[in-house]
Design an enzyme around this catalytic site. Sequence first.
Site, PDB file in Angstrom:
ATOM      1  N   ARG A  18       7.822  -1.172   4.425  1.00 30.10           N
ATOM      2  CA  ARG A  18       6.730  -1.911   3.794  1.00 30.10           C
ATOM      3  C   ARG A  18       6.594  -1.452   2.346  1.00 30.10           C
ATOM      4  NH1 ARG A  18       3.319  -5.193   5.802  1.00 30.10           N
ATOM      5  NH2 ARG A  18       4.564  -5.088   7.679  1.00 30.10           N
ATOM      6  N   THR A  33       8.734  -8.149  -1.974  1.00 29.38           N
ATOM      7  CA  THR A  33       8.433  -7.079  -1.032  1.00 29.38           C
ATOM      8  C   THR A  33       9.776  -6.638  -0.456  1.00 29.38           C
ATOM      9  OG1 THR A  33       8.107  -8.710   0.708  1.00 29.38           O
ATOM     10  CG2 THR A  33       6.131  -7.869  -0.368  1.00 29.38           C
ATOM     11  N   ASP A  71       8.557 -14.801  -7.574  1.00 27.90           N
ATOM     12  CA  ASP A  71       8.150 -13.896  -6.502  1.00 27.90           C
ATOM     13  C   ASP A  71       8.999 -14.280  -5.282  1.00 27.90           C
ATOM     14  OD1 ASP A  71       6.967 -12.725  -4.314  1.00 27.90           O
ATOM     15  OD2 ASP A  71       4.912 -13.191  -4.910  1.00 27.90           O
ATOM     16  N   GLU A 110       4.277  10.818 -10.326  1.00 26.06           N
ATOM     17  CA  GLU A 110       3.956   9.776 -11.317  1.00 26.06           C
ATOM     18  C   GLU A 110       4.940   9.862 -12.473  1.00 26.06           C
ATOM     19  OE1 GLU A 110      -0.202  10.058 -12.225  1.00 26.06           O
ATOM     20  OE2 GLU A 110      -0.730   9.704 -10.134  1.00 26.06           O
ATOM     21  N   TYR A 135       3.779  14.419  -5.286  1.00 26.18           N
ATOM     22  CA  TYR A 135       3.338  13.532  -6.366  1.00 26.18           C
ATOM     23  C   TYR A 135       4.486  13.325  -7.345  1.00 26.18           C
ATOM     24  CZ  TYR A 135      -1.452  11.994  -6.247  1.00 26.18           C
ATOM     25  OH  TYR A 135      -2.591  11.309  -5.964  1.00 26.18           O
ATOM     26  N   LYS A 182      10.135  -7.973   4.381  1.00 28.66           N
ATOM     27  CA  LYS A 182      10.188  -9.274   5.057  1.00 28.66           C
ATOM     28  C   LYS A 182      11.650  -9.561   5.425  1.00 28.66           C
ATOM     29  CE  LYS A 182       5.951 -11.020   2.962  1.00 28.66           C
ATOM     30  NZ  LYS A 182       5.562 -10.363   1.724  1.00 28.66           N
TER      31      LYS A 182
END
Length: 478
Positions: A279, A270, A241, A66, A64, A273
């Site tokens: 991903r 992203t 974007d 955060e 974790y 692509k």
Amino acid sequence: MSRNAESTAFRSALEVVRGVEPRVADAIAAELADQRESLKLIASENYASPATLLAMGNWFSDKYAEGTVGRRFYAGCQNVDTVEALAAEHARELFGASHAYVQPHSGIDANLVAFWAILADRVESPALRKAQARQVNDLTEADWFALRRELGNQRMLGMSLDAGGHLTHGFRPNISGKMFDQRSYGTDPATGLIDYDRVAEAAREFKPLILVAGYSAYPRKVNFRIMREIADSVGATFMVDMAHFAGLVAGKVFTGDFDPVLHAHIVTTTTHKSLRGPRGGMVLCGPELADQVDRGCPMVLGGPLPHVMAAKAVALAEARRPDFADYAQRIVDNAQALADGLLRRGATLVTGGTDNHLVLIDVSGYGLTGRQAEQALLDSGIVTNRNSVPQDPNGAWYTSGIRIGTPALTTRGLGAAEMDATAELIHTVLSQTTPGTGPDGAPSKAKYVLDPAVAESVGKQAADLLTPFPLYPAVDLG
Ligand code: DSN
């Protein structure tokens, strides 16, 4: 990594998985076989490098983290800090951005981070200031109502879905369409191109807080300098974007007026692509928005995925190598060769061609819906996706278009000659498919008729076309 090491790594990983749940190991192996055999023309997909894939399969997944680098809500994040800082550094250097946030899990998540950062930066909300001063426990019920009232219903102007925009740019089925009072700009019905005068007019009338540019099905370059001027003229924050074309920005195919990082206040993307990474998502911005962007987790994101950030660092390092620019240029050369091949055979293309990585075929010229065409192509070993065309009479489910893109096949090494052969295969399937009828004999938008012998023959030719360009050639799963 030597080819032998790659093969050993993937084989060993599968052996370990097989020891626990063999059906998962079988599905992983089957996926490689399927991807090896099909002509993958989905414009938003690619093949990440073995190093990128392998960076994801490890114990970073157990952690974790955060917060942000050096400022975590969990102890023991020193190694996560290392990979997150490396990924951000590669991203800043690659795109010439002053700030990079590499935690978003997807493009939608990256857009939510950006929307939140813009709202928090631009909207005067005392309740929000209180919340951000970490006085959440002091917020009264009235403060929460004020927060919703003050931040809700701000205006967003983005490209319409049927002109090639994305769901997250304010469309009703997405949260962005519910958060924002949205209006869209389309394309010129005669040319299919963005008409910047019309965008400026819409901005003047609507006065958006956010002007969004970027697309998932527009086959042309966008002039981001002009879009920024439009945003500035109405005091809007300009967001791009670039999920689809990030690889073309990274590879310096899109420069000057066409480089979004030079012109936008904030850029989202992203990483999987045309950028050819794992991903995931990413946000780039200047110093003004950096602090708000870094609040992405836990504001709108779940815990960061350290294993994916490790893979982002690897893929971004790869994209900084000189050969990535060559790859990016070949993506566009291939898309243009594919478009030319289709046009010569009589296909109708939205905008009449392409200057990026994708081509949008209007399959109504073949008498088909997008859904019929997509399935007929799939039967023939050609993987594409159906997509709306501007003013689509068949709506977003059946559609009238087929979107095809070249990032994946370019990674495999296919070039102009193979693109022409691909155009021939697509044309053969589409011209030999006819619409079917439903059980009552009425015309169907889904059913179609294609002679199985044609599908089989095209599938064989597609496989033959791929034979000289093996996918993950070093990986032998035995
Ligand atoms: N699903 C992606 C695409 O195919 O364009 C965008 O979210």
